[in-house]
Enzyme design. Structure first.
Site, PDB file in Angstrom:
ATOM      1  N   SER A 193       0.840  -1.198   0.000  1.00 47.94           N
ATOM      2  CA  SER A 193       0.000   0.000   0.000  1.00 47.94           C
ATOM      3  C   SER A 193       0.871   1.243   0.000  1.00 47.94           C
ATOM      4  O   SER A 193       1.907   1.291   0.669  1.00 47.94           O
ATOM      5  CB  SER A 193      -0.911   0.020   1.232  1.00 47.94           C
ATOM      6  N   TYR A 208      -3.118  -0.568   9.916  1.00 50.49           N
ATOM      7  CA  TYR A 208      -3.153  -0.978   8.508  1.00 50.49           C
ATOM      8  C   TYR A 208      -1.797  -0.735   7.849  1.00 50.49           C
ATOM      9  O   TYR A 208      -1.252  -1.616   7.164  1.00 50.49           O
ATOM     10  CB  TYR A 208      -4.245  -0.215   7.758  1.00 50.49           C
TER      11      TYR A 208
END
Length: 320
Positions: A193, A208
């Site tokens: 990400s 996350y």
């Protein structure tokens, strides 16, 4: 005239020559980086993925990036093992792929990475027994519903993030890797990400981002461990892509559609251990890198505050 020029040069202090040499080397380095970027994104040929094996395994293939990978890998002539939690959606994707690519063989494995992970891994192991799975796309992942402080992350979300993003990717890689080692070939792609890979820090997405940072480091380590064994490992770091997880609704120059992202992603498989395949994303990344960290963090903090407020409003309207 030439003699006087020589005299003038000889009379200059040594530090001037050193400064000019450093400037030249810096310009040469920058030019090399630009030429390499052009070659990698526009001129370098994609690898023939069928040389890794005739099967590809894709986790999270029913939506977004995973679904686009499934279609485009089938278009490259690979058979598919589709791993997801929703049998109806898996069947829909399978039927759509077969309608477009009639020769594609497809196996479906139902695994809920949030719940029955150990049993699910056993089902994957049984499904791929005897198959030459040459490409693994670890796409399945969980994110926050919206930006929030770490203390606002409830126990279920906390466990799901670690179990899916960290444990799930790790265990699927472990079970598929053993066959690749025996065949001495394979390509593993772990989807990271931009939040973890580009931003200097990721407030409001702490857990996350941490799980995706694990994916990046995990990928780099096993890339080094197995690159001499014929196995190419890569962490791909996308930025904004139109998916349900990102909640973005339409593509733009810096926001990729899933089709455009995966088309670029497939061209990068088998090369560097970390990459941002979609070239506008890599431009944005380069821009972020030259900015002071406090500028990027201040901007991202403001963006996340806005996302958090919108998410809280939606939650409150649902509860009314």
């Amino acid at each position: 005239m030439d003699f006087s020029l020589t005299q003038n040069l000889e009379s200059q202090p040594l530090w001037i020559f050193l400064l000019l040499a450093l400037a030249f080397l810096s310009l040469l380095k920058s030019s090399f980086k630009i030429l390499k970027w052009v070659f990698v994104n526009f001129l370098r040929p994609a690898k023939n993925l069928k040389k890794y094996g005739s099967w590809a395994l894709v986790t999270g293939p029913t939506d977004g990036i995973g679904k686009a990978f499934a279609f485009q890998l089938a278009g490259k002539g690979l058979n598919l093992v589709l791993v997801g939690r929703n049998l109806a959606k898996l069947n829909d994707v399978s039927d759509s792929i077969r309608a477009k690519f009639e020769q594609t063989q497809i196996k479906i494995v139902v695994v809920d990475f949030c719940c029955d992970l150990d049993h699910g891994i056993e089902r994957i192991k049984e499904a791929i027994d005897g198959l030459d799975v040459g490409v693994l796309i670890n796409n399945v992942g969980v994110c926050y519903p919206y930006a929030r402080f770490f203390h606002e992350v409830d126990d279920k979300l906390l466990c799901d993030l670690i179990k899916v993003n960290v444990e799930g990717t790790t265990k699927v890689t472990h079970v598929v890797l053993s066959g690749m080692i025996k065949r001495k070939k394979g390509a593993i792609v772990n989807i990271g990400s931009g939040i973890a890979g580009v931003m200097p820090s990721s407030p409001f997405y702490a857990l996350y981002a941490a799980t995706k940072a694990y994916i990046d480091q995990f990928s780099r380590c096993i890339y080094v461990e197995y690159k001499k064994s014929g196995i190419d490992v890569q962490c791909q770091v996308p930025l904004n892509v139109v998916t349900k997880m990102s909640t973005l609704e339409r593509p733009s120059f810096f926001v990729a559609s899933t089709h455009d992202y995966v088309r670029a992603a497939i061209r990068h498989i088998g090369y560097e251990p970390q990459c941002t395949p979609y070239w506008p994303h890599s431009l944005f990344w380069a821009f972020v890198k030259i900015l002071p960290e406090y500028v990027v963090e201040s901007y991202w903090l403001g963006v996340c505050h806005t996302i958090r407020k919108k998410g809280q409003l939606k939650d409150s309207s649902k509860n009314e």
